[in-house]
Design a protein around this motif. Sequence first.
Motif, PDB file in Angstrom:
ATOM      1  N   THR A 210       0.827  -1.282  -0.128  1.00  0.00           N
ATOM      2  CA  THR A 210       0.029  -0.202  -0.070  1.00  0.00           C
ATOM      3  C   THR A 210       0.858   1.425   0.053  1.00  0.00           C
ATOM      4  O   THR A 210       2.304   1.106   0.313  1.00  0.00           O
ATOM      5  CB  THR A 210      -1.022  -0.026   1.205  1.00  0.00           C
ATOM      6  N   ARG A 211       0.279   2.266  -0.323  1.00  0.00           N
ATOM      7  CA  ARG A 211       1.059   3.660  -0.312  1.00  0.00           C
ATOM      8  C   ARG A 211       1.407   3.950   1.175  1.00  0.00           C
ATOM      9  O   ARG A 211       2.491   4.491   1.294  1.00  0.00           O
ATOM     10  CB  ARG A 211       0.207   4.736  -0.913  1.00  0.00           C
TER      11      ARG A 211
ATOM     12  N   GLN B   4       0.571  11.211   0.184  1.00  0.00           N
ATOM     13  CA  GLN B   4       0.930   9.869  -0.400  1.00  0.00           C
ATOM     14  C   GLN B   4       1.313  10.409  -1.924  1.00  0.00           C
ATOM     15  O   GLN B   4       1.909   9.549  -2.834  1.00  0.00           O
ATOM     16  CB  GLN B   4      -0.412   9.194  -0.367  1.00  0.00           C
TER      17      GLN B   4
ATOM     18  N   VAL C 107       4.993   9.243  -2.801  1.00  0.00           N
ATOM     19  CA  VAL C 107       4.624   7.834  -3.398  1.00  0.00           C
ATOM     20  C   VAL C 107       4.747   7.901  -4.814  1.00  0.00           C
ATOM     21  O   VAL C 107       5.476   7.343  -5.713  1.00  0.00           O
ATOM     22  CB  VAL C 107       3.894   6.849  -2.547  1.00  0.00           C
ATOM     23  N   ASP C 108       3.520   8.319  -5.155  1.00  0.00           N
ATOM     24  CA  ASP C 108       3.161   8.189  -6.635  1.00  0.00           C
ATOM     25  C   ASP C 108       4.189   8.889  -7.595  1.00  0.00           C
ATOM     26  O   ASP C 108       4.361   8.184  -8.777  1.00  0.00           O
ATOM     27  CB  ASP C 108       1.523   8.822  -6.833  1.00  0.00           C
TER      28      ASP C 108
ATOM     29  N   SER D 235      -0.063  -0.935 -10.782  1.00  0.00           N
ATOM     30  CA  SER D 235      -0.710  -0.346  -9.891  1.00  0.00           C
ATOM     31  C   SER D 235      -1.873  -0.795  -9.737  1.00  0.00           C
ATOM     32  O   SER D 235      -2.429  -1.426 -10.475  1.00  0.00           O
ATOM     33  CB  SER D 235      -1.140   1.168 -10.647  1.00  0.00           C
TER      34      SER D 235
ATOM     35  N   GLY E  88      -2.207   0.217  -4.100  1.00  0.00           N
ATOM     36  CA  GLY E  88      -0.867   0.608  -3.985  1.00  0.00           C
ATOM     37  C   GLY E  88      -0.019  -0.027  -5.052  1.00  0.00           C
ATOM     38  O   GLY E  88      -0.705  -0.031  -6.311  1.00  0.00           O
TER      39      GLY E  88
END
Length: 244
Positions: A183-184, A200, A203-204, A225, A230
């Motif tokens: 997960t993120r 978040q 992260v992306d 993805s 996540g």
Amino acid sequence: MNTQRLLVIEDEPTLARLLSYNLTQEGYEVTVEDHGTTGYEIARKSHFDLILLDLMLPGMNGFEILNKLRSEGIRTPIIILTAKNAEEEVVQGLKAGADDYITKPFGVSELMARVSAVLRRASGIEDKPEPANSEAEPAIQLGELVIYPERYEVLLSGVPITLRPKEFEVLLYLARKPGIVMTRDDLMNAVWGFDYIGGQRTVDVHVSSLRKKLELDPESVHIDSIRGVGYKLVVNKKPNSQRV
């Protein structure tokens, strides 16, 4: 303990004074510059523990400063100062190598929390505990992807891939559990730490940049993805991790 040195590059006088006053009160040694070109020259010639960088500056804007410093191998942590709701600026700044961002207007408590968190991560004291034994962690091989954790080096199909430190740490975290969805929040906590107060989106952005660098051999390894959850590292040739 040596006083940590901070450089503030901000051309708005009131904000510059506010930053300087509050950071000095916290015990930091603060240098303020209100012109982009001059700020860049100071940043590259003198040692600072952290740079607070406005994006809209006379002479040389913040993006130019950030790109030039990173292209010259200067790894000083940088927090960009950006306008509220300017998501594109945040994404561009993070891709260029900024360590964090703060949107105007901001409170003093938020500013101090972000500065403290970035400095703490940069020191590596809390984020990189000593291993249980003195042996170096062996390389991880997944198909044509080989990761050397101790050296921060990556080979894909025998070709070295240049990654920024956080990109490397994201890849390493995913590679330790190939095929498993992370997960993120997992990635955020593992790579940036529980005290990181960035969104978040960070992260992306790093995953997006990492994907582009893995395009050298997308048939061997790629990042999928999982919408609303996540990411996972997919290895086509060797689905199970090997130690070499």
